[in-house]
Enzyme design. Structure first.
Site, short mmCIF file in Angstrom:
data_model
loop_
_atom_site.label_atom_id
_atom_site.label_comp_id
_atom_site.label_asym_id
_atom_site.label_seq_id
_atom_site.Cartn_x
_atom_site.Cartn_y
_atom_site.Cartn_z
N LEU A 1 0.70 -1.36 0.11
CA LEU A 1 -0.09 0.02 0.05
C LEU A 1 0.86 1.37 -0.01
O LEU A 1 0.33 2.44 0.28
CB LEU A 1 -1.12 -0.05 1.22
CG LEU A 1 -1.88 -1.02 1.10
CD1 LEU A 1 -2.68 -1.39 2.44
CD2 LEU A 1 -2.81 -1.16 -0.05
N MET B 1 9.01 4.77 5.10
CA MET B 1 8.98 3.35 4.65
C MET B 1 10.15 3.05 3.83
O MET B 1 10.92 2.06 3.58
CB MET B 1 7.83 2.78 3.81
CG MET B 1 6.60 2.92 4.80
SD MET B 1 6.69 1.82 6.11
CE MET B 1 7.19 0.26 5.29
N GLU B 2 10.66 4.15 2.93
CA GLU B 2 11.94 3.99 2.05
C GLU B 2 13.14 3.95 2.70
O GLU B 2 14.18 3.39 2.73
CB GLU B 2 11.77 5.36 1.11
CG GLU B 2 11.03 5.20 0.08
CD GLU B 2 9.56 5.42 0.27
OE1 GLU B 2 8.57 5.07 -0.67
OE2 GLU B 2 9.05 5.91 1.38
N ASP C 1 24.06 -11.44 4.27
CA ASP C 1 24.32 -12.42 3.08
C ASP C 1 25.71 -12.54 2.74
O ASP C 1 26.30 -13.46 2.63
CB ASP C 1 23.53 -11.82 1.89
CG ASP C 1 23.81 -12.65 0.69
OD1 ASP C 1 23.64 -13.90 0.80
OD2 ASP C 1 24.08 -12.21 -0.35
#
Length: 175
Positions: free
Chosen positions: A81, A118-119, A133
């Protein structure tokens, strides 16, 4: 001022509880900034590899920085959203907090009708995951967390900053 007797409403849910994208059409575009952080805890030897740039897959921090920036630019593709935003800048920085901790900070800026939190959170999370990773071959016990918004400014709600205590219950100061 909001009525303190009215419970807060989740803006991404309509009156029936269905998911909805928030309508920002009538809001003015303002300059908005958000800063988020993530902490990684790992073995001291692993952190020294990161510090020295000696990872088997290359310079861990440079790859993580690029991953964070790239992820921020695609936030609306990952979070259902979220509005697509014309980001003006995204920065990802690293701090060696102690002999076993790396702190990642991401700052995102935009002039838009909705916030850029959110970014910043997507950038910092992706950068932290990239460090994991690249280091998992030597240390699978790396812990990521907390991941949190540190500060945001702009828009109707104004300026908010996490209190020094780290408490997220009404911790922010609106200015």
């Amino acid at each position: 001022m909001a009525d303190p007797t009215t419970p807060p409403k989740l803006t991404h849910l309509d009156e029936e509880g269905a998911a909805q994208m928030v309508d920002v059409g009538d809001k003015p575009a303002t300059r908005r900034t958000a800063r988020a952080s993530a902490r990684l805890r790992m073995a001291a030897a692993t952190l020294e590899l990161v510090r020295s740039g000696g990872g088997a897959k290359g310079d861990v921090l440079q790859v993580a920085r690029l991953a964070g920036v790239m992820a921020a630019k695609r936030t609306d593709e990952l979070i259902p959203l979220c509005h697509g935003l014309p980001l003006e800048s995204v920065g990802v920085e690293f701090e060696f907090a102690d002999e076993q901790s790396l702190v990642v900070t991401a700052t995102a800026r935009v002039t838009a009708k909705t916030g850029v939190e959110m970014e910043a959170l997507t950038a910092v999370t992706t950068a932290a995951l990239t460090v994991y990773d690249m280091c998992k071959a030597v240390d699978r016990g790396i812990v990521i967390g907390p991941v949190q918004l540190e500060e945001k400014s702009g828009g109707r709600s104004g300026h908010w900053r996490r209190a020094a205590t780290g408490d997220n219950q009404a911790a922010g100061d609106k200015e």
